[in-house]
Every structure is written in C-alpha cells, then in structure tokens.
Scaffold this motif. Structure first.
Motif, PDB file in Angstrom:
ATOM      1  N   VAL A 164       0.850  -1.187   0.000  1.00 24.37           N
ATOM      2  CA  VAL A 164       0.000   0.000   0.000  1.00 24.37           C
ATOM      3  C   VAL A 164       0.884   1.234   0.000  1.00 24.37           C
ATOM      4  O   VAL A 164       2.061   1.180   0.384  1.00 24.37           O
ATOM      5  CB  VAL A 164      -0.953   0.037   1.212  1.00 24.37           C
ATOM      6  N   LEU A 165       0.314   2.341  -0.437  1.00 24.65           N
ATOM      7  CA  LEU A 165       0.991   3.636  -0.439  1.00 24.65           C
ATOM      8  C   LEU A 165       0.200   4.600   0.419  1.00 24.65           C
ATOM      9  O   LEU A 165      -1.030   4.699   0.288  1.00 24.65           O
ATOM     10  CB  LEU A 165       1.103   4.168  -1.874  1.00 24.65           C
ATOM     11  N   VAL A 166       0.895   5.307   1.315  1.00 28.16           N
ATOM     12  CA  VAL A 166       0.273   6.335   2.147  1.00 28.16           C
ATOM     13  C   VAL A 166       0.898   7.678   1.769  1.00 28.16           C
ATOM     14  O   VAL A 166       2.113   7.833   1.821  1.00 28.16           O
ATOM     15  CB  VAL A 166       0.479   6.053   3.649  1.00 28.16           C
ATOM     16  N   VAL A 167       0.057   8.633   1.402  1.00 28.27           N
ATOM     17  CA  VAL A 167       0.523   9.946   0.966  1.00 28.27           C
ATOM     18  C   VAL A 167       0.025  11.002   1.949  1.00 28.27           C
ATOM     19  O   VAL A 167      -1.186  11.119   2.181  1.00 28.27           O
ATOM     20  CB  VAL A 167       0.022  10.277  -0.454  1.00 28.27           C
ATOM     21  N   LEU A 168       0.954  11.740   2.537  1.00 26.38           N
ATOM     22  CA  LEU A 168       0.602  12.892   3.369  1.00 26.38           C
ATOM     23  C   LEU A 168       0.828  14.144   2.530  1.00 26.38           C
ATOM     24  O   LEU A 168       1.966  14.508   2.218  1.00 26.38           O
ATOM     25  CB  LEU A 168       1.461  12.939   4.635  1.00 26.38           C
ATOM     26  N   ASP A 169      -0.258  14.794   2.151  1.00 26.96           N
ATOM     27  CA  ASP A 169      -0.162  16.036   1.387  1.00 26.96           C
ATOM     28  C   ASP A 169       0.119  17.166   2.376  1.00 26.96           C
ATOM     29  O   ASP A 169      -0.761  17.594   3.123  1.00 26.96           O
ATOM     30  CB  ASP A 169      -1.474  16.282   0.643  1.00 26.96           C
ATOM     31  N   ALA A 170       1.375  17.635   2.388  1.00 28.01           N
ATOM     32  CA  ALA A 170       1.798  18.639   3.375  1.00 28.01           C
ATOM     33  C   ALA A 170       1.694  20.065   2.859  1.00 28.01           C
ATOM     34  O   ALA A 170       2.190  20.990   3.508  1.00 28.01           O
ATOM     35  CB  ALA A 170       3.245  18.354   3.803  1.00 28.01           C
TER      36      ALA A 170
ATOM     37  N   ASP B  16       4.704   2.029   1.490  1.00 27.13           N
ATOM     38  CA  ASP B  16       5.464   3.191   1.058  1.00 27.13           C
ATOM     39  C   ASP B  16       4.789   4.436   1.608  1.00 27.13           C
ATOM     40  O   ASP B  16       3.563   4.596   1.501  1.00 27.13           O
ATOM     41  CB  ASP B  16       5.527   3.274  -0.472  1.00 27.13           C
ATOM     42  N   LEU B  17       5.595   5.320   2.202  1.00 21.54           N
ATOM     43  CA  LEU B  17       5.102   6.594   2.734  1.00 21.54           C
ATOM     44  C   LEU B  17       5.730   7.714   1.928  1.00 21.54           C
ATOM     45  O   LEU B  17       6.949   7.742   1.730  1.00 21.54           O
ATOM     46  CB  LEU B  17       5.472   6.738   4.216  1.00 21.54           C
ATOM     47  N   ALA B  18       4.912   8.641   1.476  1.00 21.14           N
ATOM     48  CA  ALA B  18       5.405   9.794   0.725  1.00 21.14           C
ATOM     49  C   ALA B  18       4.816  11.061   1.315  1.00 21.14           C
ATOM     50  O   ALA B  18       3.608  11.158   1.535  1.00 21.14           O
ATOM     51  CB  ALA B  18       5.027   9.679  -0.757  1.00 21.14           C
ATOM     52  N   THR B  19       5.683  12.030   1.605  1.00 16.04           N
ATOM     53  CA  THR B  19       5.243  13.346   2.043  1.00 16.04           C
ATOM     54  C   THR B  19       6.230  14.364   1.517  1.00 16.04           C
ATOM     55  O   THR B  19       7.413  14.321   1.844  1.00 16.04           O
ATOM     56  CB  THR B  19       5.129  13.437   3.581  1.00 16.04           C
ATOM     57  N   GLY B  20       5.741  15.271   0.674  1.00 14.76           N
ATOM     58  CA  GLY B  20       6.649  16.191   0.016  1.00 14.76           C
ATOM     59  C   GLY B  20       7.656  15.421  -0.817  1.00 14.76           C
ATOM     60  O   GLY B  20       7.310  14.498  -1.556  1.00 14.76           O
ATOM     61  N   ALA B  21       8.923  15.790  -0.680  1.00 18.19           N
ATOM     62  CA  ALA B  21       9.977  15.100  -1.425  1.00 18.19           C
ATOM     63  C   ALA B  21      10.516  13.890  -0.678  1.00 18.19           C
ATOM     64  O   ALA B  21      11.401  13.200  -1.176  1.00 18.19           O
ATOM     65  CB  ALA B  21      11.118  16.069  -1.724  1.00 18.19           C
ATOM     66  N   GLN B  22       9.996  13.612   0.525  1.00 20.58           N
ATOM     67  CA  GLN B  22      10.491  12.499   1.336  1.00 20.58           C
ATOM     68  C   GLN B  22       9.727  11.218   1.042  1.00 20.58           C
ATOM     69  O   GLN B  22       8.505  11.244   0.838  1.00 20.58           O
ATOM     70  CB  GLN B  22      10.379  12.820   2.823  1.00 20.58           C
ATOM     71  N   GLN B  23      10.444  10.101   1.058  1.00 24.27           N
ATOM     72  CA  GLN B  23       9.836   8.796   0.890  1.00 24.27           C
ATOM     73  C   GLN B  23      10.488   7.796   1.832  1.00 24.27           C
ATOM     74  O   GLN B  23      11.703   7.832   2.039  1.00 24.27           O
ATOM     75  CB  GLN B  23      10.003   8.288  -0.545  1.00 24.27           C
TER      76      GLN B  23
END
Length: 378
Positions: free
Chosen positions: A230-236, A268-275
């Motif tokens: 799964v992918l988790v995206v935090l839109d910051a 997978d965690l993505a927030t901004g340019a961080q993964q």
C-alpha cells in the motif's frame, strides 16, 4: 558574578562599624570593619582566580517515545576550578512543548561529579530540545556566586498519536486486490497462502479457513506472484491545511502506516519530497519518525509510478490542488481523506478519476472517517 545577600550584610556591617568608630570614638570597631570588608574582598579575588568550568553529560532515555510516555533525563555534572567551589542551584532549560520540572539543588556528595535527574513528557508530536544547562557556583562561605552554562543540547522525539483501525478496509466497488500487489519470490504457481485482506479484494479471493483461524478477513494469494503493498501519501501543502487539519492528517497517516506495517505489508510513505519504504513492515519506526517531524511543506510530491492501493491524507481542496494530487498520485485505486470545505469541483474531479473521497472534520475521530471509507458501521 554577583555578591550574595551574605556579602551585602558584611559590607553593611563594615560601613556601620566604620561610622560608629568615627562618631563614638571606639577604635576597636575598625577591626570589625576590616574583617567584614576583607572577607568580601578575599571572596571576590578567589572567585576571579577560580575560573570554574562546567563539565556536563546529559542522557535522555528513551530518545523516541510514544505520546504521553515519560522521558527520563540524567545529568552528570562536574565543575573544574582552580580553587574549591560549591555548586548550588541548577536549571535545565525546557521548551514550552514539554511538561516537567528541571530545577533543583546539586547534592553534596564529596565526589568531583554529581548526578541529578528529572522526568519530562512531550505535549505534542515532534522533536523537543533540552538545554542549555546552568548551575550556580560560589565559595564555601556563600559570599560570591556566578552562573556556569553548558551550551550542549539533546533532544527526544514524540511519535504521532495513532488509532486502531478496523481490519475490514476498502470502499465498496473497488476492483480485485491482485492489481495492487507486486511480484515476489515463491515456491511455484501452486503455492497458495493466506494474507490479510486488502481494500477492495474480491469475495472470491477470501480464504475462509484462514479467516476463522486468525479472527480477521484473510484472502488467498499465490506466493510466487504476489505480496500486498500500500501507499500512504501525506499532502503537506500549507495551502490546503490549517493547523488542526494538518495534525489530523499526520495522525491519520501514522495510523494507516502502523496498521498495515504491523500486519507485515509492504508500505510506502510519501510526504513532500520524502519517501520511506517498509518491506514486510520492517522500518516502521523510521516512517513514524518522518511523520513526527513533518511540517507543512510546499515541495511537490514525488511518487514512483506503480499501481497499488493508495491512501491520501489532505486538506481543503480546490480544483487546482485536486489537479495537483491527481497528477502526482499514480494509482487509480485511491482513498482520499479531504477536509470539509473542499470545493464541489475538486470533489468531482477526484471522483471522476475513480478515487473514493471521504470528507472529514478536523475534530472528527479517525475511526469514524475510516468506517466511512470502508462502508463498515463505526
């Protein structure tokens, strides 16, 4: 460096003795004047010659904590000086985000170093710095004191608050969960194992014996072909969040990452340019630390193109921000948690792309929003 109340009293006594000696004509009082003034003068000279230096070691345990978990701070304090000095009151500076008392008196142990300790608790997620440390030192008679400061700082990190989520996840009408899994090694085409249920897994894939054994929904999976991810995206993006909404999104992202990471999924965690990537749940703490330190950031989301179940935690969207998310997130199988106040155009654009949109309030329990995403009553 400053004179203590005891020094002020001796100076006052010297002045009174000198005045009385002159007015009453008692020369013996001059000895009292000399003694009082001499003690203060000697104390000042010794304080200048001492040149004390503070030696400090601070130990913070644990360095990464859960919300409301106490943190023990141990200070090993020593004073290096040319002449003997006595350490008195100490203070370790605490930020406003920390609860606790970090003051006291250095115990007299007869050893060159003394140990003091205190306990604090972080009031919110994030990094909390402790220090600098200061201590007052003076002569044995308590006539002159000075403050010594150790500029070193240490920190501890409070992880985001997380909530338990229902294992029956996924919006109604999602496609077969096999499209959201990636290849892995196995024993052969006939090797069938059971894995936890993924959002939208078809009923035909359910593994009924494993479901009864584990007490939660399980589905059949060919080990040689598939592994759940799964992918988790935090839109910051600060343009879509207020403070309360951003904190809700961080807590929700942490809860989803922990939910799947704890069950052995690849996350997978993505927030901004961080993964950050968790393989079979390993590295969960690293992902939670990234979320603990997350701040609003307008950097564009960078997400590798791969179809998998995706959870997007965002705020109040307009058509422009919705288009930005649709361009950045590659998966069509996406559940988006948006803030109330999202425009109808933005909502319609996400729905038209096949996203399942859940509208939440900043003060709403995550469990209720999760139930809205799954179709399971709260």
């Amino acid at each position: 460096m400053w004179l203590t109340g005891r020094s002020i009293a001796l100076i006052a006594a010297a002045a009174v003795s000198l005045a009385l000696a002159a007015l009453v004509g008692i020369p013996a009082l001059l000895y009292v004047t000399g003694l009082c003034a001499g003690l203060v003068a000697v104390a000042v000279v010794l304080a200048v010659l001492a040149r004390p230096r503070l030696v400090l070691t601070r130990t913070v345990t644990p360095a990464i904590v859960e919300p409301d978990e106490p943190v023990e701070v141990v200070l090993d304090v020593g004073v290096v000086s040319g002449v003997p000095v006595v350490a008195g009151h100490w203070r370790d500076r605490l930020p406003s985000t920390v609860l606790g008392t970090a003051t006291g008196t250095v115990p007299v142990t007869g050893e060159p170093r003394a140990r003091v300790e205190y306990v604090v608790t972080g009031r919110r997620r994030g990094s909390h710095e402790l220090g600098p440390f200061s201590v007052s030192v003076g002569d044995a008679f308590g006539l002159v004191q000075r403050s010594l400061v150790a500029g070193g700082r240490d920190r501890f990190i409070v992880l985001p608050r997380r909530h338990s989520l229902d294992v029956r996840v996924g919006p109604a009408g999602a496609t077969d969960g096999a499209t959201r899994l990636h290849p892995t090694s196995g024993l052969g085409q006939d090797d069938v194992i059971a894995r936890p249920y993924l959002p939208g897994d078809a009923l035909k894939r359910w593994h009924w014996k494993a479901t009864a054994h584990h007490g939660e929904p399980m589905v059949r999976q060919e080990e040689s072909e598939l592994r759940p991810t799964v992918l988790v995206v935090l839109d910051a993006d600060p343009r879509v969040h207020d403070h309360a909404g951003f904190e809700w999104s961080v807590s929700a992202a942490a809860s989803v990452v922990a939910h799947y990471g704890g069950r052995g999924f690849d996350v997978d965690l993505a927030t901004g340019a961080q993964q950050v990537s968790l393989e079979s749940g390993h590295g969960l703490q690293d992902a939670l630390v990234v979320l603990a330190l997350a701040e609003p950031d307008s950097s564009p989301l960078i997400i590798p193109a791969r179809e998998r179940t995706t959870f997007v935690m965002t705020g109040s969207l307009d058509s422009t921000s919705a288009a930005r998310l649709l361009q950045a997130v590659p998966s069509r199988d996406t559940i988006a948690f948006v803030a109330r106040g999202t425009s109808e155009d933005a909502h319609g654009a996400l729905a038209a792309a096949g996203w399942h949109v859940v509208v939440r309030d900043s003060n709403e329990d995550l469990e209720a929003a999760w139930a809205a995403a799954t179709g399971v009553p709260a």
